[in-house]
Motif scaffolding. Structure first.
Motif, PDB file in Angstrom:
ATOM      1  N   TYR A 153       0.828  -1.198   0.000  1.00 40.16           N
ATOM      2  CA  TYR A 153       0.000   0.000   0.000  1.00 40.16           C
ATOM      3  C   TYR A 153       0.866   1.253   0.000  1.00 40.16           C
ATOM      4  CZ  TYR A 153      -3.461   3.489   1.196  1.00 40.16           C
ATOM      5  OH  TYR A 153      -4.250   4.599   1.179  1.00 40.16           O
ATOM      6  N   SER A 154       1.933   1.246   0.761  1.00 40.52           N
ATOM      7  CA  SER A 154       2.812   2.417   0.826  1.00 40.52           C
ATOM      8  C   SER A 154       3.414   2.736  -0.539  1.00 40.52           C
ATOM      9  CB  SER A 154       3.931   2.184   1.848  1.00 40.52           C
ATOM     10  OG  SER A 154       3.405   2.034   3.150  1.00 40.52           O
ATOM     11  N   GLY A 155       3.827   1.687  -1.256  1.00 40.20           N
ATOM     12  CA  GLY A 155       4.409   1.900  -2.575  1.00 40.20           C
ATOM     13  C   GLY A 155       3.406   2.442  -3.579  1.00 40.20           C
ATOM     14  N   LEU A 156       2.239   1.820  -3.665  1.00 42.54           N
ATOM     15  CA  LEU A 156       1.219   2.261  -4.607  1.00 42.54           C
ATOM     16  C   LEU A 156       0.678   3.638  -4.246  1.00 42.54           C
ATOM     17  CD1 LEU A 156      -0.805  -1.066  -5.054  1.00 42.54           C
ATOM     18  CD2 LEU A 156       0.941  -0.116  -6.574  1.00 42.54           C
ATOM     19  N   ASN A 157       0.443   3.839  -2.970  1.00 46.34           N
ATOM     20  CA  ASN A 157      -0.078   5.121  -2.506  1.00 46.34           C
ATOM     21  C   ASN A 157       0.944   6.242  -2.752  1.00 46.34           C
ATOM     22  OD1 ASN A 157      -2.184   6.662  -0.966  1.00 46.34           O
ATOM     23  ND2 ASN A 157      -0.477   6.957   0.444  1.00 46.34           N
ATOM     24  N   GLY A 158       2.233   5.931  -2.562  1.00 40.94           N
ATOM     25  CA  GLY A 158       3.271   6.923  -2.814  1.00 40.94           C
ATOM     26  C   GLY A 158       3.319   7.337  -4.268  1.00 40.94           C
ATOM     27  N   PHE A 159       3.206   6.366  -5.177  1.00 37.70           N
ATOM     28  CA  PHE A 159       3.191   6.680  -6.610  1.00 37.70           C
ATOM     29  C   PHE A 159       2.023   7.592  -6.951  1.00 37.70           C
ATOM     30  CE2 PHE A 159       1.200   5.700 -10.692  1.00 37.70           C
ATOM     31  CZ  PHE A 159       2.223   6.028 -11.573  1.00 37.70           C
ATOM     32  N   VAL A 160       0.848   7.247  -6.472  1.00 37.68           N
ATOM     33  CA  VAL A 160      -0.347   8.044  -6.764  1.00 37.68           C
ATOM     34  C   VAL A 160      -0.199   9.464  -6.223  1.00 37.68           C
ATOM     35  CG1 VAL A 160      -2.810   8.288  -6.274  1.00 37.68           C
ATOM     36  CG2 VAL A 160      -1.881   6.058  -6.911  1.00 37.68           C
ATOM     37  N   ASN A 161       0.289   9.577  -5.006  1.00 36.57           N
ATOM     38  CA  ASN A 161       0.436  10.907  -4.401  1.00 36.57           C
ATOM     39  C   ASN A 161       1.449  11.761  -5.147  1.00 36.57           C
ATOM     40  OD1 ASN A 161      -1.477  10.457  -2.418  1.00 36.57           O
ATOM     41  ND2 ASN A 161       0.018   9.758  -0.903  1.00 36.57           N
ATOM     42  N   VAL A 162       2.558  11.172  -5.552  1.00 34.05           N
ATOM     43  CA  VAL A 162       3.590  11.932  -6.261  1.00 34.05           C
ATOM     44  C   VAL A 162       3.061  12.437  -7.596  1.00 34.05           C
ATOM     45  CG1 VAL A 162       5.813  11.762  -7.439  1.00 34.05           C
ATOM     46  CG2 VAL A 162       5.558  10.832  -5.139  1.00 34.05           C
ATOM     47  N   VAL A 163       2.453  11.558  -8.365  1.00 34.56           N
ATOM     48  CA  VAL A 163       1.956  11.947  -9.685  1.00 34.56           C
ATOM     49  C   VAL A 163       0.885  13.032  -9.573  1.00 34.56           C
ATOM     50  CG1 VAL A 163       0.735  11.148 -11.740  1.00 34.56           C
ATOM     51  CG2 VAL A 163       2.519   9.728 -10.723  1.00 34.56           C
ATOM     52  N   ARG A 164       0.008  12.898  -8.592  1.00 35.91           N
ATOM     53  CA  ARG A 164      -1.079  13.871  -8.445  1.00 35.91           C
ATOM     54  C   ARG A 164      -0.613  15.196  -7.881  1.00 35.91           C
ATOM     55  NH1 ARG A 164      -5.226  11.850  -4.706  1.00 35.91           N
ATOM     56  NH2 ARG A 164      -6.588  13.411  -5.599  1.00 35.91           N
ATOM     57  N   SER A 165       0.508  15.203  -7.168  1.00 35.17           N
ATOM     58  CA  SER A 165       0.928  16.427  -6.498  1.00 35.17           C
ATOM     59  C   SER A 165       1.798  17.327  -7.371  1.00 35.17           C
ATOM     60  CB  SER A 165       1.691  16.088  -5.211  1.00 35.17           C
ATOM     61  OG  SER A 165       2.871  15.357  -5.507  1.00 35.17           O
ATOM     62  N   VAL A 166       2.476  16.772  -8.379  1.00 33.67           N
ATOM     63  CA  VAL A 166       3.349  17.580  -9.233  1.00 33.67           C
ATOM     64  C   VAL A 166       2.503  18.365 -10.227  1.00 33.67           C
ATOM     65  CG1 VAL A 166       5.228  17.540 -10.906  1.00 33.67           C
ATOM     66  CG2 VAL A 166       5.207  15.899  -9.022  1.00 33.67           C
ATOM     67  N   PRO A 167       2.702  19.683 -10.346  1.00 36.20           N
ATOM     68  CA  PRO A 167       1.977  20.456 -11.370  1.00 36.20           C
ATOM     69  C   PRO A 167       2.162  19.826 -12.745  1.00 36.20           C
ATOM     70  CG  PRO A 167       3.144  21.926  -9.875  1.00 36.20           C
ATOM     71  CD  PRO A 167       3.583  20.526  -9.522  1.00 36.20           C
ATOM     72  N   PHE A 168       1.066  19.722 -13.491  1.00 32.24           N
ATOM     73  CA  PHE A 168       1.081  18.895 -14.690  1.00 32.24           C
ATOM     74  C   PHE A 168       2.106  19.358 -15.724  1.00 32.24           C
ATOM     75  CE2 PHE A 168      -0.710  17.605 -18.873  1.00 32.24           C
ATOM     76  CZ  PHE A 168      -0.505  16.241 -18.717  1.00 32.24           C
ATOM     77  N   LEU A 169       2.232  20.640 -15.942  1.00 32.15           N
ATOM     78  CA  LEU A 169       3.187  21.129 -16.937  1.00 32.15           C
ATOM     79  C   LEU A 169       4.610  20.747 -16.553  1.00 32.15           C
ATOM     80  CD1 LEU A 169       3.737  22.640 -19.516  1.00 32.15           C
ATOM     81  CD2 LEU A 169       3.734  24.785 -18.227  1.00 32.15           C
ATOM     82  N   LEU A 170       4.948  20.872 -15.272  1.00 27.70           N
ATOM     83  CA  LEU A 170       6.270  20.463 -14.801  1.00 27.70           C
ATOM     84  C   LEU A 170       6.443  18.949 -14.933  1.00 27.70           C
ATOM     85  CD1 LEU A 170       6.708  22.657 -11.586  1.00 27.70           C
ATOM     86  CD2 LEU A 170       7.663  23.043 -13.864  1.00 27.70           C
ATOM     87  N   PHE A 171       5.377  18.217 -14.685  1.00 29.95           N
ATOM     88  CA  PHE A 171       5.434  16.763 -14.807  1.00 29.95           C
ATOM     89  C   PHE A 171       5.727  16.352 -16.248  1.00 29.95           C
ATOM     90  CE2 PHE A 171       3.375  12.569 -15.294  1.00 29.95           C
ATOM     91  CZ  PHE A 171       4.059  11.864 -14.311  1.00 29.95           C
ATOM     92  N   VAL A 172       5.081  17.032 -17.201  1.00 27.45           N
ATOM     93  CA  VAL A 172       5.311  16.739 -18.620  1.00 27.45           C
ATOM     94  C   VAL A 172       6.774  16.957 -18.980  1.00 27.45           C
ATOM     95  CG1 VAL A 172       4.791  17.481 -20.978  1.00 27.45           C
ATOM     96  CG2 VAL A 172       2.939  17.271 -19.300  1.00 27.45           C
ATOM     97  N   VAL A 173       7.329  18.091 -18.536  1.00 27.41           N
ATOM     98  CA  VAL A 173       8.723  18.408 -18.848  1.00 27.41           C
ATOM     99  C   VAL A 173       9.675  17.429 -18.165  1.00 27.41           C
ATOM    100  CG1 VAL A 173      10.524  20.158 -18.635  1.00 27.41           C
ATOM    101  CG2 VAL A 173       8.187  20.841 -19.221  1.00 27.41           C
ATOM    102  N   ALA A 174       9.411  17.121 -16.891  1.00 26.94           N
ATOM    103  CA  ALA A 174      10.279  16.212 -16.152  1.00 26.94           C
ATOM    104  C   ALA A 174      10.268  14.813 -16.733  1.00 26.94           C
ATOM    105  CB  ALA A 174       9.851  16.167 -14.680  1.00 26.94           C
ATOM    106  N   LEU A 175       9.171  14.448 -17.383  1.00 27.15           N
ATOM    107  CA  LEU A 175       9.030  13.088 -17.913  1.00 27.15           C
ATOM    108  C   LEU A 175       9.585  12.947 -19.335  1.00 27.15           C
ATOM    109  CD1 LEU A 175       7.727  10.708 -16.366  1.00 27.15           C
ATOM    110  CD2 LEU A 175       5.725  10.957 -17.848  1.00 27.15           C
ATOM    111  N   ILE A 176      10.092  14.037 -19.902  1.00 27.74           N
ATOM    112  CA  ILE A 176      10.579  13.995 -21.285  1.00 27.74           C
ATOM    113  C   ILE A 176      11.632  12.907 -21.507  1.00 27.74           C
ATOM    114  CG2 ILE A 176      11.984  15.289 -22.957  1.00 27.74           C
ATOM    115  CD1 ILE A 176      10.295  17.722 -22.355  1.00 27.74           C
ATOM    116  N   PRO A 177      12.647  12.757 -20.639  1.00 28.59           N
ATOM    117  CA  PRO A 177      13.622  11.671 -20.863  1.00 28.59           C
ATOM    118  C   PRO A 177      12.975  10.288 -20.895  1.00 28.59           C
ATOM    119  CG  PRO A 177      14.473  13.248 -19.281  1.00 28.59           C
ATOM    120  CD  PRO A 177      13.030  13.601 -19.491  1.00 28.59           C
ATOM    121  N   PHE A 178      12.059  10.028 -19.981  1.00 33.13           N
ATOM    122  CA  PHE A 178      11.377   8.737 -19.979  1.00 33.13           C
ATOM    123  C   PHE A 178      10.512   8.579 -21.226  1.00 33.13           C
ATOM    124  CE2 PHE A 178       7.567   6.221 -19.147  1.00 33.13           C
ATOM    125  CZ  PHE A 178       8.130   5.015 -18.743  1.00 33.13           C
ATOM    126  N   THR A 179       9.818   9.650 -21.614  1.00 30.75           N
ATOM    127  CA  THR A 179       8.968   9.597 -22.801  1.00 30.75           C
ATOM    128  C   THR A 179       9.795   9.275 -24.043  1.00 30.75           C
ATOM    129  OG1 THR A 179       7.435  11.210 -21.852  1.00 30.75           O
ATOM    130  CG2 THR A 179       7.353  10.901 -24.226  1.00 30.75           C
TER     131      THR A 179
END
Length: 225
Positions: free
Chosen positions: A59-85
């Protein structure tokens, strides 16, 4: 009005293209929400404290993933994810690349909604499954999902509407879409009537999706019968 209609006719190709791009981004992200977010949210419900299959570490692992993704401002998340994309789809530009961060967000949002929907199921349902000797798979598919199907549909409706909103930002990575069309052809070219017409189309689309989702949810809700 005639002038507006004429200019909309001139942009007909771009409008169709933007609708197709939005549909592609929504399609991939919602598919990810169902294939990954649904089991993830189910796992969070099962593994949470006091859940049927309590597993604190899971639960801690799954909940942590959900919280991190939801908490980062979306535009910053898009830019930060560029290497993975770029690693995942071979490019960081275009509609396919835009679908990657949208999919992450859709998965996180739907996982949380699924967990909350399942939490609302009466404890008696789980106890009944236990008394009948149901295993985890049977508990989920024969007891939890049928009981929560109305709420799951409403949750997916909410996620879909959220994805339409998020997709308007994807012009920053060349994702296109209806929102990007409104910015490029309406705002940047000072053709504000084009922008307002596009916004009106988005509003109508959202209203149609909400109406369809609500009616489908009511049809699936056994409590309303």
């Amino acid at each position: 009005m005639n002038e507006l209609a004429q200019r909309l006719g001139e942009y007909r190709g771009e409008i169709v293209t933007s609708i197709v791009e939005t549909g592609a981004m929504l399609g991939w992200s919602l598919l990810a929400a169902v294939l990954i977010g649904l089991p993830m949210g189910t796992g969070m419900y099962l593994a949470r404290r006091g859940g049927p299959k309590e597993r604190g570490w899971l639960y801690s692992g799954l909940n942590g993933f959900v919280n991190v993704v939801r908490s980062v401002p979306f535009l910053l998340f898009v830019v930060a994810l560029i290497p993975f994309t770029r690693w995942a789809v071979g490019t960081s530009f275009g509609t396919t690349a835009a679908a990657v961060p949208l999919s992450f967000v859709a998965v996180a949002l739907y996982a949380r909604w699924v967990e909350q929907t399942l939490v609302e199921i009466p404890r008696d349902t789980v106890e009944l499954a236990d008394s009948l000797g149901a295993n985890t798979f049977q508990l989920v598919t024969r007891f939890l999902y049928p009981e929560a199907r109305s709420g799951l549909v409403l949750s997916m409706t909410t996620v879909t509407i959220s994805m339409i909103s998020y997709s308007t930002i994807m012009g920053v990575v060349g994702g296109g879409g209806v929102g990007d069309f409104a910015i490029r052809y309406g705002y940047q070219r000072y053709e504000y009537d084009i922008m307002y017409v596009t916004i009106a189309l988005i509003v109508v689309l959202v209203m149609l999706i909400q109406t369809f989702g609500t009616r489908l949810s009511m049809a699936l809700d056994h409590r309303s019968r």
